[in-house]
Design a protein around this motif. Structure first.
Motif, PDB file in Angstrom:
ATOM      1  N   TRP A   6      -3.069  13.024   4.488  1.00 53.54           N
ATOM      2  CA  TRP A   6      -1.987  12.388   5.223  1.00 53.54           C
ATOM      3  C   TRP A   6      -1.313  13.382   6.162  1.00 53.54           C
ATOM      4  O   TRP A   6      -1.042  14.521   5.794  1.00 53.54           O
ATOM      5  CB  TRP A   6      -0.947  11.816   4.262  1.00 53.54           C
ATOM      6  CG  TRP A   6       0.124  11.083   4.994  1.00 53.54           C
ATOM      7  CD1 TRP A   6       1.315  11.592   5.414  1.00 53.54           C
ATOM      8  CD2 TRP A   6       0.086   9.738   5.432  1.00 53.54           C
ATOM      9  NE1 TRP A   6       2.025  10.625   6.081  1.00 53.54           N
ATOM     10  CE2 TRP A   6       1.280   9.474   6.107  1.00 53.54           C
ATOM     11  CE3 TRP A   6      -0.854   8.714   5.319  1.00 53.54           C
ATOM     12  CZ2 TRP A   6       1.587   8.239   6.663  1.00 53.54           C
ATOM     13  CZ3 TRP A   6      -0.560   7.485   5.870  1.00 53.54           C
ATOM     14  CH2 TRP A   6       0.639   7.254   6.526  1.00 53.54           C
ATOM     15  N   GLN A  18       3.362   9.624   3.409  1.00 51.28           N
ATOM     16  CA  GLN A  18       2.329   8.900   2.662  1.00 51.28           C
ATOM     17  C   GLN A  18       2.957   7.955   1.651  1.00 51.28           C
ATOM     18  O   GLN A  18       2.554   6.797   1.537  1.00 51.28           O
ATOM     19  CB  GLN A  18       1.379   9.881   1.970  1.00 51.28           C
ATOM     20  CG  GLN A  18       0.259   9.180   1.221  1.00 51.28           C
ATOM     21  CD  GLN A  18      -0.759  10.136   0.632  1.00 51.28           C
ATOM     22  OE1 GLN A  18      -0.773  11.312   0.947  1.00 51.28           O
ATOM     23  NE2 GLN A  18      -1.619   9.625  -0.233  1.00 51.28           N
ATOM     24  N   ALA A  19       3.948   8.424   0.918  1.00 52.94           N
ATOM     25  CA  ALA A  19       4.597   7.586  -0.099  1.00 52.94           C
ATOM     26  C   ALA A  19       5.266   6.370   0.544  1.00 52.94           C
ATOM     27  O   ALA A  19       5.147   5.249   0.029  1.00 52.94           O
ATOM     28  CB  ALA A  19       5.617   8.404  -0.878  1.00 52.94           C
ATOM     29  N   GLU A  22       2.431   3.887   1.752  1.00 50.91           N
ATOM     30  CA  GLU A  22       1.794   3.204   0.629  1.00 50.91           C
ATOM     31  C   GLU A  22       2.721   2.143   0.022  1.00 50.91           C
ATOM     32  O   GLU A  22       2.275   1.051  -0.345  1.00 50.91           O
ATOM     33  CB  GLU A  22       1.354   4.205  -0.437  1.00 50.91           C
ATOM     34  CG  GLU A  22       0.175   5.040  -0.005  1.00 50.91           C
ATOM     35  CD  GLU A  22      -0.237   6.099  -1.012  1.00 50.91           C
ATOM     36  OE1 GLU A  22      -1.359   6.598  -0.891  1.00 50.91           O
ATOM     37  OE2 GLU A  22       0.560   6.431  -1.923  1.00 50.91           O
ATOM     38  N   LYS A  23       3.994   2.444  -0.059  1.00 53.29           N
ATOM     39  CA  LYS A  23       4.957   1.471  -0.577  1.00 53.29           C
ATOM     40  C   LYS A  23       5.090   0.293   0.381  1.00 53.29           C
ATOM     41  O   LYS A  23       5.131  -0.861  -0.053  1.00 53.29           O
ATOM     42  CB  LYS A  23       6.315   2.137  -0.788  1.00 53.29           C
ATOM     43  CG  LYS A  23       7.338   1.246  -1.416  1.00 53.29           C
ATOM     44  CD  LYS A  23       8.636   1.983  -1.679  1.00 53.29           C
ATOM     45  CE  LYS A  23       9.655   1.061  -2.319  1.00 53.29           C
ATOM     46  NZ  LYS A  23      10.925   1.744  -2.561  1.00 53.29           N
ATOM     47  N   ASP A  27      -0.820  -0.404  -0.840  1.00 50.52           N
ATOM     48  CA  ASP A  27      -2.215   0.021  -1.004  1.00 50.52           C
ATOM     49  C   ASP A  27      -2.271   1.542  -0.931  1.00 50.52           C
ATOM     50  O   ASP A  27      -1.363   2.176  -0.397  1.00 50.52           O
ATOM     51  CB  ASP A  27      -3.068  -0.606   0.098  1.00 50.52           C
ATOM     52  CG  ASP A  27      -4.526  -0.795  -0.296  1.00 50.52           C
ATOM     53  OD1 ASP A  27      -4.930  -0.302  -1.368  1.00 50.52           O
ATOM     54  OD2 ASP A  27      -5.264  -1.419   0.477  1.00 50.52           O
ATOM     55  N   ASP A  28      -3.338   2.155  -1.457  1.00 51.59           N
ATOM     56  CA  ASP A  28      -3.475   3.608  -1.504  1.00 51.59           C
ATOM     57  C   ASP A  28      -4.184   4.153  -0.267  1.00 51.59           C
ATOM     58  O   ASP A  28      -5.260   3.683   0.110  1.00 51.59           O
ATOM     59  CB  ASP A  28      -4.259   4.031  -2.746  1.00 51.59           C
ATOM     60  CG  ASP A  28      -3.520   3.689  -4.025  1.00 51.59           C
ATOM     61  OD1 ASP A  28      -2.275   3.717  -4.025  1.00 51.59           O
ATOM     62  OD2 ASP A  28      -4.187   3.386  -5.032  1.00 51.59           O
ATOM     63  N   PHE A  29      -3.614   5.175   0.338  1.00 47.55           N
ATOM     64  CA  PHE A  29      -4.150   5.838   1.525  1.00 47.55           C
ATOM     65  C   PHE A  29      -5.493   6.508   1.236  1.00 47.55           C
ATOM     66  O   PHE A  29      -5.698   7.070   0.171  1.00 47.55           O
ATOM     67  CB  PHE A  29      -3.147   6.897   2.007  1.00 47.55           C
ATOM     68  CG  PHE A  29      -3.711   7.847   3.014  1.00 47.55           C
ATOM     69  CD1 PHE A  29      -3.825   7.487   4.336  1.00 47.55           C
ATOM     70  CD2 PHE A  29      -4.142   9.109   2.638  1.00 47.55           C
ATOM     71  CE1 PHE A  29      -4.353   8.368   5.276  1.00 47.55           C
ATOM     72  CE2 PHE A  29      -4.661   9.999   3.558  1.00 47.55           C
ATOM     73  CZ  PHE A  29      -4.770   9.618   4.879  1.00 47.55           C
ATOM     74  N   GLU A  30      -6.411   6.438   2.233  1.00 51.29           N
ATOM     75  CA  GLU A  30      -7.683   7.153   2.132  1.00 51.29           C
ATOM     76  C   GLU A  30      -7.950   8.062   3.326  1.00 51.29           C
ATOM     77  O   GLU A  30      -8.408   9.173   3.150  1.00 51.29           O
ATOM     78  CB  GLU A  30      -8.842   6.168   1.957  1.00 51.29           C
ATOM     79  CG  GLU A  30      -8.842   5.524   0.586  1.00 51.29           C
ATOM     80  CD  GLU A  30     -10.114   4.781   0.277  1.00 51.29           C
ATOM     81  OE1 GLU A  30     -10.912   4.520   1.196  1.00 51.29           O
ATOM     82  OE2 GLU A  30     -10.311   4.474  -0.908  1.00 51.29           O
ATOM     83  N   THR A  46      -6.983   2.362   3.980  1.00 48.35           N
ATOM     84  CA  THR A  46      -6.496   2.368   2.608  1.00 48.35           C
ATOM     85  C   THR A  46      -7.642   1.866   1.733  1.00 48.35           C
ATOM     86  O   THR A  46      -8.720   1.554   2.234  1.00 48.35           O
ATOM     87  CB  THR A  46      -5.250   1.461   2.438  1.00 48.35           C
ATOM     88  OG1 THR A  46      -5.603   0.108   2.730  1.00 48.35           O
ATOM     89  CG2 THR A  46      -4.098   1.925   3.312  1.00 48.35           C
ATOM     90  N   LYS A  47      -7.406   1.777   0.440  1.00 50.94           N
ATOM     91  CA  LYS A  47      -8.469   1.365  -0.472  1.00 50.94           C
ATOM     92  C   LYS A  47      -9.034  -0.008  -0.110  1.00 50.94           C
ATOM     93  O   LYS A  47     -10.240  -0.220  -0.165  1.00 50.94           O
ATOM     94  CB  LYS A  47      -7.934   1.357  -1.905  1.00 50.94           C
ATOM     95  CG  LYS A  47      -8.970   1.064  -2.938  1.00 50.94           C
ATOM     96  CD  LYS A  47      -8.412   1.233  -4.328  1.00 50.94           C
ATOM     97  CE  LYS A  47      -9.519   0.978  -5.342  1.00 50.94           C
ATOM     98  NZ  LYS A  47      -9.068   1.247  -6.693  1.00 50.94           N
ATOM     99  N   ASN A  48      -8.185  -0.947   0.300  1.00 55.20           N
ATOM    100  CA  ASN A  48      -8.628  -2.318   0.536  1.00 55.20           C
ATOM    101  C   ASN A  48      -8.525  -2.799   1.984  1.00 55.20           C
ATOM    102  O   ASN A  48      -8.998  -3.894   2.283  1.00 55.20           O
ATOM    103  CB  ASN A  48      -7.822  -3.280  -0.339  1.00 55.20           C
ATOM    104  CG  ASN A  48      -8.023  -3.000  -1.803  1.00 55.20           C
ATOM    105  OD1 ASN A  48      -9.136  -3.053  -2.298  1.00 55.20           O
ATOM    106  ND2 ASN A  48      -6.946  -2.677  -2.503  1.00 55.20           N
TER     107      ASN A  48
END
Length: 77
Positions: A6, A18-19, A22-23, A27-30, A46-48
């Motif tokens: 990030w 990043q936090a 994601e909030k 979803d989680d950052f990639e 992100t993951k999805n």
């Protein structure tokens, strides 16, 4: 350039960590992609999902996120 760590970026009204991101998107950052020397990424994976970052103004630094599913089969109608 695509990076897998990030890199915080800012608009005229907000700084995205990043936090915070994601909030905001749930979803989680990639990874993220920057074009040329632009301090704001063009895409964030992100993951999805993939988020296309759109600049809303040429005068102010204002952005919006276009959310695109990474796997269209997971989209529920």
């Amino acid at each position: 350039m695509i990076i897998c760590e990030w890199k915080a970026f800012s608009t005229d009204t907000e700084t995205y960590t990043q936090a915070d991101f994601e909030k905001l998107v749930g979803d989680d950052f990639e990874a993220m992609m920057f074009k040329d020397d632009d301090p704001i990424p063009s895409y964030i994976w992100t993951k999805n999902h993939v988020f296309h970052i759109r600049k809303n103004s040429k005068i102010l630094t204002d952005i919006s996120f276009e959310k695109i599913p990474r796997n269209p089969d997971c989209v529920k109608s």
